[in-house]
Scaffold this motif. Structure first.
Motif, PDB file in Angstrom:
ATOM      1  N   MET A  63       4.320   3.909   5.834  1.00 57.71           N
ATOM      2  CA  MET A  63       4.923   4.656   4.529  1.00 57.71           C
ATOM      3  C   MET A  63       4.535   3.776   3.636  1.00 57.71           C
ATOM      4  SD  MET A  63       7.944   6.577   5.906  1.00 57.71           S
ATOM      5  CE  MET A  63       8.047   8.020   4.934  1.00 57.71           C
ATOM      6  N   ALA A  64       4.512   4.363   2.480  1.00 55.47           N
ATOM      7  CA  ALA A  64       4.174   3.611   1.065  1.00 55.47           C
ATOM      8  C   ALA A  64       5.225   2.844   0.543  1.00 55.47           C
ATOM      9  CB  ALA A  64       3.580   4.459   0.026  1.00 55.47           C
ATOM     10  N   SER A  65       4.998   1.635  -0.258  1.00 55.49           N
ATOM     11  CA  SER A  65       5.764   1.193  -1.007  1.00 55.49           C
ATOM     12  C   SER A  65       6.212   2.038  -2.194  1.00 55.49           C
ATOM     13  CB  SER A  65       5.401  -0.185  -1.922  1.00 55.49           C
ATOM     14  OG  SER A  65       4.363   0.039  -2.566  1.00 55.49           O
ATOM     15  N   SER A  66       7.508   1.976  -2.624  1.00 56.24           N
ATOM     16  CA  SER A  66       7.880   2.912  -3.990  1.00 56.24           C
ATOM     17  C   SER A  66       8.465   1.947  -4.950  1.00 56.24           C
ATOM     18  CB  SER A  66       8.998   4.097  -3.305  1.00 56.24           C
ATOM     19  OG  SER A  66       9.381   4.767  -4.498  1.00 56.24           O
ATOM     20  N   ASP A  68      -8.412   2.050  -0.555  1.00 55.42           N
ATOM     21  CA  ASP A  68      -6.863   1.699  -0.683  1.00 55.42           C
ATOM     22  C   ASP A  68      -6.025   2.965  -1.195  1.00 55.42           C
ATOM     23  OD1 ASP A  68      -6.807  -0.668   0.400  1.00 55.42           O
ATOM     24  OD2 ASP A  68      -7.570  -1.563  -1.398  1.00 55.42           O
ATOM     25  N   MET A  69      -4.933   3.170  -0.644  1.00 56.47           N
ATOM     26  CA  MET A  69      -4.077   4.085  -1.038  1.00 56.47           C
ATOM     27  C   MET A  69      -3.020   3.737  -2.059  1.00 56.47           C
ATOM     28  SD  MET A  69      -0.637   4.820  -0.560  1.00 56.47           S
ATOM     29  CE  MET A  69       0.531   5.996  -1.539  1.00 56.47           C
ATOM     30  N   ALA A  70      -3.264   4.706  -3.178  1.00 60.17           N
ATOM     31  CA  ALA A  70      -2.283   4.202  -4.480  1.00 60.17           C
ATOM     32  C   ALA A  70      -1.941   5.240  -4.879  1.00 60.17           C
ATOM     33  CB  ALA A  70      -3.104   3.202  -5.324  1.00 60.17           C
ATOM     34  N   ARG A  86      11.255  -1.553  -5.606  1.00 65.04           N
ATOM     35  CA  ARG A  86      12.310  -0.968  -5.035  1.00 65.04           C
ATOM     36  C   ARG A  86      12.056  -1.021  -3.607  1.00 65.04           C
ATOM     37  NH1 ARG A  86      11.836   4.222  -5.440  1.00 65.04           N
ATOM     38  NH2 ARG A  86      14.235   4.454  -4.954  1.00 65.04           N
ATOM     39  N   TYR A  87      11.417  -0.092  -2.787  1.00 62.76           N
ATOM     40  CA  TYR A  87      10.810  -0.382  -1.335  1.00 62.76           C
ATOM     41  C   TYR A  87       9.601  -0.711  -1.217  1.00 62.76           C
ATOM     42  CZ  TYR A  87      14.954   2.958  -0.883  1.00 62.76           C
ATOM     43  OH  TYR A  87      16.228   3.391  -0.898  1.00 62.76           O
ATOM     44  N   PRO A  88       9.430  -1.690  -0.251  1.00 58.20           N
ATOM     45  CA  PRO A  88       8.355  -2.331   0.216  1.00 58.20           C
ATOM     46  C   PRO A  88       7.822  -1.103   1.249  1.00 58.20           C
ATOM     47  CG  PRO A  88       9.842  -3.241   1.436  1.00 58.20           C
ATOM     48  CD  PRO A  88      10.672  -2.208   0.378  1.00 58.20           C
ATOM     49  N   ALA A  89       6.400  -1.175   1.376  1.00 56.85           N
ATOM     50  CA  ALA A  89       5.841  -0.365   2.549  1.00 56.85           C
ATOM     51  C   ALA A  89       6.461  -0.633   3.692  1.00 56.85           C
ATOM     52  CB  ALA A  89       4.158  -0.712   2.519  1.00 56.85           C
ATOM     53  N   ALA A 107       2.046   2.320  -3.011  1.00 55.29           N
ATOM     54  CA  ALA A 107       0.944   1.659  -2.423  1.00 55.29           C
ATOM     55  C   ALA A 107       1.342   1.393  -0.946  1.00 55.29           C
ATOM     56  CB  ALA A 107       0.452   0.267  -3.149  1.00 55.29           C
ATOM     57  N   GLN A 108       0.072   1.090   0.117  1.00 55.22           N
ATOM     58  CA  GLN A 108       0.503   0.548   1.214  1.00 55.22           C
ATOM     59  C   GLN A 108       0.297  -0.837   1.569  1.00 55.22           C
ATOM     60  OE1 GLN A 108      -1.529   3.417   3.552  1.00 55.22           O
ATOM     61  NE2 GLN A 108       0.215   4.978   3.878  1.00 55.22           N
ATOM     62  N   ARG A 109      -0.698  -1.498   0.709  1.00 57.78           N
ATOM     63  CA  ARG A 109      -0.787  -2.922   0.872  1.00 57.78           C
ATOM     64  C   ARG A 109      -0.091  -3.577  -0.202  1.00 57.78           C
ATOM     65  NH1 ARG A 109      -5.654  -5.482   1.210  1.00 57.78           N
ATOM     66  NH2 ARG A 109      -7.060  -3.976  -0.276  1.00 57.78           N
TER      67      ARG A 109
END
Length: 387
Positions: free
Chosen positions: A170-173, A219-221, A284-287, A249-251
């Motif tokens: 799951m992605a960072s937010s 890369d997912m963004a 906020r939230y990391p991946a 993002a995921q990375r």
């Protein structure tokens, strides 16, 4: 199971928002105490941990469920619909809590193992970082775990199917608030003003190039503008515009690069157009990154029970975020999905989460609870575990 379904309906009818889960945590604590768990309250403000020790085995397992609701007005019309205006369990945390409580009761009454089980009931998953609060409050120092696991229901997949993915899942937010300051004026004389609305429009368009032209397409963004606030009258140029963005993002390196590019782009656009911009960037939230070995362990529990047909095939990373990521940064483990059903009718689980018409599917409750009991049995016996 009828008692656990009734408990789920009670939780659904009495939703509580982030860090307000006092009645919910009381229900959880009362159940755990009744079933023989050591109950610890107050971690992460309103969190609860129930501990069950048996034998002298050194293994320590953590299972986590989230408890908070969302500020959404419920539109299901169900007999157990929310009794609190503007609040509802629109993400299924009532179901997640009931699942873990159902498993807790069965484990306490029926299962034998050798080790320590920690059941973690977490507040404030929906945006306020209850997982981060519990970790900062000493969760894994007070309740050490060799691995920790959590699950989430997923509409659109068959009831009782389970989904697993190793690595980034799951992605960072992050949230960005951009304030554009110009010089207000009359709409009939724009040349005498410094228009922040036009500048904001240029910034919004330019932001779209960060993903499409400045980020590796492999890369997912995500950069999405979700809110714009400016002015009150059609013939007045306001002095100020505020925009709110979600960035994902995921990375970690992509996450950091997005912050640099957004900040630089906003400042450059503002300067070009004769206004001033402030960028308030909220990490906020990391991946959420699943530990490969523990993910395979969790998948094997489901496969050995249900076969390949019980697994969600070719599960891809999700662009949503989840603050179980803070726990996985502090302790290895895995996050998995359980199907909430296919179809639109209430009780069939087809409506997506964060929707006024959503309801957790009670048919998933015994299957998911059984999964937890099987994972506990496999973990807390004398069998090889992942490195």
């Amino acid at each position: 199971m009828p008692e656990m379904v009734a408990l789920r309906h009670h939780l659904h009818a009495h939703p509580e928002l982030a860090f307000e889960e006092r009645a919910t945590s009381q229900v959880v604590a009362d159940c755990l105490a009744q079933w023989g768990y050591e109950v610890h309250r107050g971690l992460g403000r309103t969190g609860v941990v129930g501990t069950l020790r048996r034998g002298s085995g050194p293994r320590r397992l953590g299972l986590r469920a989230d408890m908070d609701a969302l500020p959404i007005a419920e539109a299901t019309g169900l007999p157990y619909a929310s009794r609190h205006a503007g609040r509802m369990h629109a993400c299924g945390h009532d179901g997640h809590t009931a699942i873990l409580l159902a498993a807790a009761r069965h484990i306490a009454e029926q299962q034998h193992f050798d080790g320590t089980l920690h059941l973690i009931f977490q507040p404030a998953e929906e945006g306020l970082g209850g997982g981060r609060e519990m970790v900062a409050d000493g969760l894994f120092e007070r309740f050490p775990c060799d691995a920790v696991f959590a699950l989430h229901n997923m509409p659109g997949h068959p009831v009782g199917s389970f989904g697993f993915r190793e690595g980034p899942f799951m992605a960072s937010s992050d949230t960005v608030i951009i304030d554009v300051h110009g010089r207000g004026g009359h709409g009939s004389a724009p040349h005498l003003a410094a228009d922040p609305v036009v500048a904001a429009a240029h910034i919004i368009v330019a932001l779209q190039t960060i993903v499409s032209r400045q980020t590796d397409p492999r890369d997912m963004a995500v950069v999405s503008v979700g809110a714009i606030h400016a002015g009150d009258a059609p013939n007045v140029i306001p002095a100020h515009v505020q925009m709110k963005l979600t960035v994902r993002a995921q990375r970690p390196e992509v996450r950091a690069a997005l912050r640099e590019r957004i900040t630089a782009l906003v400042q450059a656009q503002a300067q070009t157009l004769g206004v001033r911009a402030e960028v308030d960037y909220h990490w906020r939230y990391p991946a959420l990154v699943n530990h490969p070995g523990w993910t395979r362990f969790a998948r094997d529990v489901a496969r050995d029970w249900l076969g390949e047909e019980g697994l969600m095939p070719d599960l891809q990373p999700l662009t949503g975020s989840e603050d179980f990521s803070f726990m996985l940064e502090a302790c290895p483990g895995a996050y998995l999905l359980v199907g909430n059903g296919v179809g639109e009718a209430h009780g069939q689980g087809g409506c997506m989460v964060h929707n006024p018409g959503y309801d957790f599917n009670d048919a998933a409750l015994p299957l998911a609870a059984t999964y937890w009991t099987r994972l506990v049995q496999r973990f807390l016996v004398n069998q090889p575990l992942p490195a």
